[in-house]
Structures are given as structure tokens and as C-alpha cells.
Design an enzyme around this catalytic site. Structure first.
Site, PDB file in Angstrom:
ATOM      1  N   PHE A  97       0.841  -1.191   0.000  1.00  2.57           N
ATOM      2  CA  PHE A  97       0.000   0.000   0.000  1.00  2.57           C
ATOM      3  C   PHE A  97       0.880   1.247   0.000  1.00  2.57           C
ATOM      4  CE2 PHE A  97      -2.501   3.259   2.259  1.00  2.57           C
ATOM      5  CZ  PHE A  97      -3.679   3.231   1.536  1.00  2.57           C
ATOM      6  N   ASN A 204      -3.474   1.591  10.621  1.00  2.00           N
ATOM      7  CA  ASN A 204      -4.174   2.073   9.425  1.00  2.00           C
ATOM      8  C   ASN A 204      -4.654   0.820   8.710  1.00  2.00           C
ATOM      9  OD1 ASN A 204      -5.164   3.345   7.171  1.00  2.00           O
ATOM     10  ND2 ASN A 204      -3.157   3.825   6.309  1.00  2.00           N
ATOM     11  N   PRO A 205      -5.801   0.283   9.120  1.00  2.00           N
ATOM     12  CA  PRO A 205      -6.226  -1.032   8.642  1.00  2.00           C
ATOM     13  C   PRO A 205      -6.971  -0.946   7.308  1.00  2.00           C
ATOM     14  CG  PRO A 205      -7.844  -0.197  10.160  1.00  2.00           C
ATOM     15  CD  PRO A 205      -6.759   0.863  10.069  1.00  2.00           C
TER      16      PRO A 205
END
Length: 348
Positions: A97, A204-205
Site C-alpha cells: 500500500f 491504518n487497517p
């Protein structure tokens, strides 16, 4: 194969044409991206690219190829292999990510919590050990490494499920020379050795609802699904991570969770009791989140664009330790709103 530079094809002209092409592809900051790609090829800064363009320098080999890929909405960070986050430059690419500037607010809040803890422990327990921070779903390591960089006395732990993302985080830690305890595994079951001993948990899932399609092609087509989708309404995985955080945090420890701009109210409702005097009535407590534990001082904080982005909560004391009429003990005091600062520039 990289294109052969056209005779007399000046960098200034190439940048103008690239800007027009990228803007036509829906990229508003086309000029910035074009300059960033040229700087990547020239191994220079963006200011140097602008100077060379004024001086009539030629276009670097490979520029047209990179512009074409960016016009296809390949993330700029994948093309350069780098992403700026706060004071760090991180290696990124397919399989991890790409960190976003809005996540910097979560780091701000984590630093405030650590600073408050340091001040409190210095007064009450001189000579106590370093604070512990755990980053669940660390991805590229952006949050964990930023904390390690800006608060080097903190013991930082991080975990990532994806082997690809874990490799990026490991490479970033090694290249930056930052010492963190980085593990690969399931964040919902990680760190059995730290139960009840952590001061701050950050995450920060993945929080996009299953079936939802991100608007930006860079996200939908290139960020790994494991880092995006949180199941059902998007909060299934975040709630499981909150359950884990309740077990990891000591009483008074701080939880920080990034969420979508429309999810903050739902998360607060799941963590707050309808009657502040009855902590056993929270959905968290009834769901077994740390047995007889719950949360207090639950607040939402806005990101750099003013959107609700980070939920902050303090782990309350065990209900079994309470006596009749005892007032709530909050551990760390609420540090207030996060400091705002200009996001680290990742483009020119």
C-alpha cells in the site's frame, strides 16, 4: 524498450507535452508528475529539472515511456519506486500500500501520546523503561518507521500479514537504519509476548467495504486488495484489531485507528457506552474485547483536508478493579487535537 531521444527534443517541450497528456488522462497535477518523472530519471531534484528545462537541456531517455505508463494511471510512486512520508523516503511498489499524506495525522497523535506518557512517567516513575508502541498492519512501515525516526527512545513493534509488504517494510527499516521489531503474521493475533504491556497501539487497517470500488484508478488497480478491504461494511477487520489492541494495551494506553471519512461515527458508537456509568454496556465489552475492558475518552480527529480520519480512545481500567462510586481513571490525559503540518511533498 525505452525510446530513442529525438534530436533537438528539449526538456522544456517534453514537459509541456507530458503535462497536457497527463491532464487529459485525468491527472490534475500533470506538471508536477511530469517533473517528478524527469527528476527520477536524471537522479536530481525537481528544482534542477526546471533549471535544466530553462537552459534547453535534452529530454532524458525513458521519459516518454514513464509518461505513457503514468497516463495509464500507474501510480507515480510505482514508477519512481519511492514515496515521501513525513521526513522519510520509503521504497514502495506493486504488492504494498502506498502511504498517504492523511495518515500523517495519525503519527502526529501517536507522538503526542508518547510525549504525554514520557512526561507523566518522568514525574511518577523516574528511570522507568522506554515506551512501547505497536503498529498493526504496518504495510511499508510508514507509521512505525516515522515514530522510530522522530521518537528514537520508543520501542517500536510492527506486524504485517503480506509477505510482499513485509519485505518492503524490512527493506525500508534496513535502508533507513531504524531499529524496529518487525514481524510477519496476522495482526489480530500478534504479539502474545506484549499483552497488557503496550502504551500506544496504532493501525491504518483495511477499511473499504467489500464490494465497493475505489474511485481512483491508482487505488483500484494497483493497491493490494489485502490492504484495502475490511469486510462487510468495512469495519469488520478494524473491530478485530481494536479487540486485539484492548488486550495489548495497558490500562490508560492509547489506541489510534485510521478510518474512512464516513466511518468515524459508527466506530465511536461501537466503543462508547450509552451510559458512561455502565462500562459493561459497550459493544466492545459485550463482544469480549479484552474481557471486562472497554474504552473511554473516545474522540475523532480530522486529517489535513479537514475530513474525519483518526479515532482515538483510551483503554479503561478493568471493571473488576472498580469499587462502588470510584471515578473513572483515564490513564493518559487527552492530548487534544492533533498538530497539523504540511504533508511531505511526494511530487514536485
Amino acid at each position: 524498450m525505452s525510446e530513442v531521444p529525438r534530436a533537438g527534443y528539449a526538456l522544456a517541450s517534453a514537459l509541456r507535452e507530458a503535462t497536457t497528456r497527463l491532464q487529459a488522462a485525468g491527472i490534475d497535477n500533470g506538471r508536477s508528475d511530469a517533473v517528478t518523472l524527469a527528476a527520477h530519471l536524471l537522479r536530481s531534484g525537481c528544482g534542477e529539472v526546471e533549471r535544466l528545462a530553462i537552459l534547453g537541456a535534452p529530454t532524458p531517455t525513458g521519459f516518454d515511456d514513464l509518461v505513457a505508463r503514468r497516463a495509464q494511471r500507474v501510480p507515480l510512486q510505482h514508477l519512481t519506486g519511492r514515496a515521501a512520508f513525513r521526513h522519510l523516503e520509503l521504497s514502495v511498489g506493486p504488492g504494498v500500500f502506498v502511504p498517504r499524506p492523511e495518515t500523517e495525522v495519525l503519527v502526529d497523535l501517536a507522538l503526542l501520546a508518547l510525549d504525554a506518557l514520557r512526561a507523566a512517567t518522568a514525574a511518577s516513575r523516574p528511570g522507568s523503561g522506554p515506551a512501547r508502541l505497536v503498529d498493526l498492519c504496518t504495510g511499508s512501515g510508514a507509521i512505525a518507521l516515522s515514530v522510530a525516526h522522530e521518537r528514537p527512545a520508543t520501542r517500536v513493534f510492527a506486524v504485517e500479514l503480506s509477505a510482499q509488504a513485509h519485505a518492503f517494510a524490512r527493506a525500508n527499516a534496513d535502508r533507513l537504519g531504524l531499529d524496529i521489531d518487525l514481524r510477519q503474521g496476522d495482526a489480530t493475533t500478534a504479539f502474545d509476548d506484549l499483552l497488557g504491556r503496550v502504551d500506544v497501539v496504532v493501525t491504518n487497517p483495511p477499511y473499504i467495504p467489500d464490494g465497493a470500488v475505489p474511485i481512483d484508478p491508482e487505488v483500484a488497480g494497483h493497491d493490494p486488495a489485502v490492504a484495502l478491504y475490511g469486510g462487510g461494511d468495512g469495519l469488520e477487520l478494524p473491530m478485530r484489531l481494536i479487540e486485539r489492541a484492548a488486550l495489548l494495551l495497558r490500562p490508560g494506553g492509547v489506541l489510534l485507528v485510521e478510518h474512512g471519512e464516513l466511518q468515524g461515527g459508527d466506530l465511536r458508537a461501537r466503543l462508547q457506552p450509552s451510559d458512561p456509568r455502565d462500562l459493561s454496556q459497550t459493544p466492545a465489552a459485550q463482544s469480549g474485547y479484552g474481557a471486562a475492558t472497554t474504552w473511554q475518552d473516545v474522540h475523532d480527529h480530522r486529517d489535513l483536508t479537514g475530513r474525519p480520519r483518526v479515532l482515538r480512545a483510551v483503554r479503561a481500567r478493568e471493571i473488576m478493579e472498580r469499587t462502588a462510586g470510584e471515578q473513572d481513571s483515564g490513564g493518559l490525559a487527552d492530548e487534544g487535537a492533533s498538530s497539523t503540518r504540511a504533508a511531505a511533498a511526494e511530487t514536485c
